[in-house]
Design an enzyme around this catalytic site. Structure first.
Site, PDB file in Angstrom:
ATOM      1  N   GLU A 159     -16.042 -36.857  -5.330  1.00  0.00           N
ATOM      2  CA  GLU A 159     -16.461 -37.561  -4.013  1.00  0.00           C
ATOM      3  C   GLU A 159     -15.532 -37.026  -2.766  1.00  0.00           C
ATOM      4  O   GLU A 159     -15.964 -36.928  -1.739  1.00  0.00           O
ATOM      5  CB  GLU A 159     -16.400 -38.968  -4.151  1.00  0.00           C
ATOM      6  N   ARG A 162     -12.945 -45.058  -3.235  1.00  0.00           N
ATOM      7  CA  ARG A 162     -12.531 -44.528  -4.631  1.00  0.00           C
ATOM      8  C   ARG A 162     -10.931 -44.701  -4.707  1.00  0.00           C
ATOM      9  O   ARG A 162     -10.194 -44.358  -5.726  1.00  0.00           O
ATOM     10  CB  ARG A 162     -12.752 -43.149  -4.624  1.00  0.00           C
ATOM     11  N   HIS A 182     -14.941 -33.001 -31.386  1.00  0.00           N
ATOM     12  CA  HIS A 182     -16.058 -33.113 -32.467  1.00  0.00           C
ATOM     13  C   HIS A 182     -17.459 -32.929 -31.665  1.00  0.00           C
ATOM     14  O   HIS A 182     -18.507 -33.098 -32.206  1.00  0.00           O
ATOM     15  CB  HIS A 182     -16.209 -34.208 -33.406  1.00  0.00           C
ATOM     16  N   LYS A 227     -29.386 -42.487  -0.123  1.00  0.00           N
ATOM     17  CA  LYS A 227     -29.620 -43.798   0.257  1.00  0.00           C
ATOM     18  C   LYS A 227     -30.631 -44.029   1.046  1.00  0.00           C
ATOM     19  O   LYS A 227     -31.522 -44.608   1.084  1.00  0.00           O
ATOM     20  CB  LYS A 227     -28.288 -44.406   0.726  1.00  0.00           C
TER      21      LYS A 227
HETATM   22  O1  F6P Z   1     -21.943 -44.232  -2.199  1.00  0.00           O
HETATM   23  C1  F6P Z   1     -20.685 -44.021  -2.114  1.00  0.00           C
HETATM   24  C2  F6P Z   1     -19.797 -45.174  -1.925  1.00  0.00           C
HETATM   25  O2  F6P Z   1     -19.936 -45.173  -0.425  1.00  0.00           O
HETATM   26  C3  F6P Z   1     -18.466 -44.989  -2.321  1.00  0.00           C
HETATM   27  O3  F6P Z   1     -17.733 -44.290  -1.520  1.00  0.00           O
HETATM   28  C4  F6P Z   1     -17.976 -46.452  -2.535  1.00  0.00           C
HETATM   29  O4  F6P Z   1     -16.926 -46.345  -3.432  1.00  0.00           O
HETATM   30  C5  F6P Z   1     -19.471 -47.012  -3.033  1.00  0.00           C
HETATM   31  O5  F6P Z   1     -20.406 -46.474  -2.238  1.00  0.00           O
HETATM   32  C6  F6P Z   1     -19.347 -48.502  -2.812  1.00  0.00           C
HETATM   33  O6  F6P Z   1     -19.151 -48.917  -1.501  1.00  0.00           O
HETATM   34  P1  F6P Z   1     -19.082 -50.388  -1.322  1.00  0.00           P
HETATM   35  O7  F6P Z   1     -17.731 -50.830  -1.771  1.00  0.00           O
HETATM   36  O8  F6P Z   1     -19.065 -50.584   0.519  1.00  0.00           O
HETATM   37  O9  F6P Z   1     -20.215 -51.313  -1.710  1.00  0.00           O
END
Ligand code: F6P
Length: 554
Positions: free
Chosen positions: A363, A278, A394, A518
């Site tokens: 996050e 991020r 609005h 996941k």
């Molecule tokens: O699922 C969260 C995450 O790990 C994020 O922190 C990250 O930005 C995203 O998935 C994508 O991860 P990657 O760039 O390794 O595909």
């Protein structure tokens, strides 16, 4: 630097803030009346940003107590440790060095025995060279045609930053070259984004820090198949390897996995584990953006981020904008009960900025344990959300003005419009900004029952038309939305997030909370496809949902 975090809630400053919060009766009308210098005193500059915090719920006692809190949790030391490259991402034992991504070319920074600044600039050089070749038409597809569309395939930090900045910097894009972004594993995303594209003129950038993300790898395979099928239609003897080499590049920290996927390592741009997903728009993850706006504008974005880094690193805390905004957020969240925080750009170009900030802030700071594993003893990460003004006005502003919840809000606007249009003699941007100023004024000062009555309102509906005011806002303005100013805004919110994380003693740079879902998705997937044994092992609700799906899927 990664010893036990200070428990902020046991600090003297926390005690002081707790007593200040008891019976706290904000009165922005009176505060402004009694203190003509309030607006000046609480307005700050950070690089090109003009930040007015005077409509916030702080008085002459709260602000000093918040600054004491910053002192007592060791904010400045932890900030310095981050800039030095210490492993402040404790649970992953990593340095946190997104600030190194925007160091100027002559900077040097040794971390873990490597000159990271030199490595950053070497990758940037390659990204810029690649982008220039695509922009000039020197890089062609396998049939020799010029690239017209760049499709970034990535999710989370490998998507939100590039999309947000691509939208924000629309006036800086090169004509005749479009970017699209595929992120969701919902096949609708790939199907609709690929619709209408010509494989011969399309280039894919697979962006994934780990190169192990299910969504991204699935979408990358879909796109590869789409490309090869499309090209083979016109050339049954297509050399697939050359086609992939001309139409696929990758951005990742895992270059070995890139090669396994079939992308030529020559066409891969690396980055480092000390860049959180991020926090990565300014790394090679921004390659699609560099292609769109060009290396020069991208360098301006980096320079803007660096200017905000320097402000954060060197400005005394009582004038340090990210620190002040972060501390104010703590005041609202932990002492005044705010659960959410709105970000309201008065700029259509920033329409994806709130979504971008959701990952950055939530996050990072949505954590229930401190960096040493002890449970936090106060609320952490607020829910960030927002929409551009005036659309939000609005839709949900009703709740911000008259609802029962406290919703602190950041308003963001620019003096120069990107598209100056007039409605007859009216400059429409001025009408737009009048709304920004009006909203922050209404939220701060409200409208009393007597003022409502004075308008001749029937007594029975006076209560419904009263605005209590004292609803806190921060107003952020800049001359115009340039790449540099966008960089400043991104870095501002990164450092606000950092400040809050330090107060809470949490690791703002890991994200373990995304892992369980996941794993379960991988385990459940066979059941969704009909494996009855795996289905039978699920809880009754999940089993029934899967059964519903299987009954209704044709
Ligand atoms: O699922 C969260 C995450 O790990 C994020 O922190 C990250 O930005 C995203 O998935 C994508 O991860 P990657 O760039 O390794 O595909």
């Amino acid at each position: 630097m990664s010893g036990a975090p200070v428990d902020a809630t046991n600090s003297p400053a926390w005690g002081r803030l707790t007593s200040l919060a008891e019976g706290f009766a904000p009165d922005l009308r009176r505060w402004f009346d009694e203190d003509p210098g309030r607006a000046d005193r609480l307005t700050f500059s950070a690089a090109d940003l003009h930040v007015d915090l005077s409509k916030g719920l702080i008085d002459g006692e709260v602000l000093p107590a918040l600054l004491e809190l910053a002192d007592q949790v060791g904010l400045a030391d932890r900030r310095d440790a981050m800039f030095r490259g210490e492993h402040i991402n404790v649970t992953e034992d990593r340095a946190v060095l997104h600030t190194a991504l925007r160091l100027p070319p002559d900077a040097r920074l040794q971390v873990d025995g490597q000159d990271v600044a030199a490595e950053v600039h070497e990758v940037l050089r390659r990204v810029y060279e690649f982008a220039d070749r695509v922009r000039s038409g020197a890089w062609t597809g396998v049939t020799g045609k010029r690239i017209r569309t760049v499709v970034n395939i990535g999710i989370g930090g490998s998507d939100l930053g590039p999309v947000m900045a691509y939208e924000a910097l629309r006036p800086y894009r090169q004509a005749g070259l479009e970017c699209r972004f595929i992120s969701n594993i919902d096949p609708t995303d790939a199907a609709t984004k690929l619709a209408g594209l010509d494989p011969a003129t399309t280039l894919f950038i697979v962006s994934s820090k780990t190169f192990g993300t299910l969504e991204t790898l699935t979408n990358a395979r879909l796109c590869k198949a789409w490309l090869l099928d499309g090209l083979a239609d016109g050339d049954p003897h297509l050399d697939q390897q050359s086609a992939v080499a001309r139409h696929f590049v990758a951005v990742s920290t895992a270059l070995d996995k890139v090669a396994d996927f079939g992308i030529d390592p020559q066409n891969a741009f690396g980055f480092w584990d000390w860049v959180g997903g991020r926090y990565s728009v300014d790394s090679a993850i921004g390659t699609s953006l560099v292609v769109a706006i060009g290396p020069e504008a991208f360098s301006d974005l980096l320079a803007g981020m660096h200017a905000m880094d320097e402000h954060f690193r060197t400005t005394p805390l009582d004038r340090n904008v990210p620190v002040l905004m972060g501390l104010l957020n703590v005041w609202y969240a932990n002492f005044l009960g705010a659960q959410t925080h709105a970000v309201l750009p008065y700029s259509q170009l920033l329409h994806r900025f709130p979504a971008y900030l959701q990952q950055l802030t939530m996050e990072s700071n949505g954590k229930g344990v401190r960096w040493d594993g002890t449970p936090v003893t106060t609320d952490t990460g607020e829910v960030f959300w927002g929409e551009p003004g005036t659309n939000g006005q609005h839709a949900f502003y009703q709740l911000i003005h008259q609802g029962t919840r406290l919703v602190p809000a950041d308003f963001i606007a620019f003096a120069e419009p990107a598209y100056p249009l007039r409605d007859g003699t009216t400059d429409v941007h001025e009408l737009f900004l009048a709304n920004f100023f009006a909203q922050t004024q209404a939220l701060a000062f409200g409208k009393t029952a007597d003022e409502v009555r004075a308008e001749g309102t029937a007594e029975a509906i006076v209560p419904a038309r009263v605005f209590t005011g004292n609803r806190p806002t921060a107003s952020i303005m800049a001359p115009r939305l340039t790449p540099s100013v966008l960089g400043q805004l991104i870095a501002l919110y990164e450092h606000i997030t950092f400040t809050q994380g330090v107060v809470w003693g949490i690791d703002s740079f890991d994200q373990w909370g995304v892992e369980l879902g996941k794993q379960l998705a991988q385990q459940l997937s066979p059941a969704v496809s009909g494996d009855t044994e795996v289905a039978a092992r699920q809880d009754p609700s999940t089993r029934a949902l899967i059964a519903y799906y299987r009954r209704h899927r044709s």
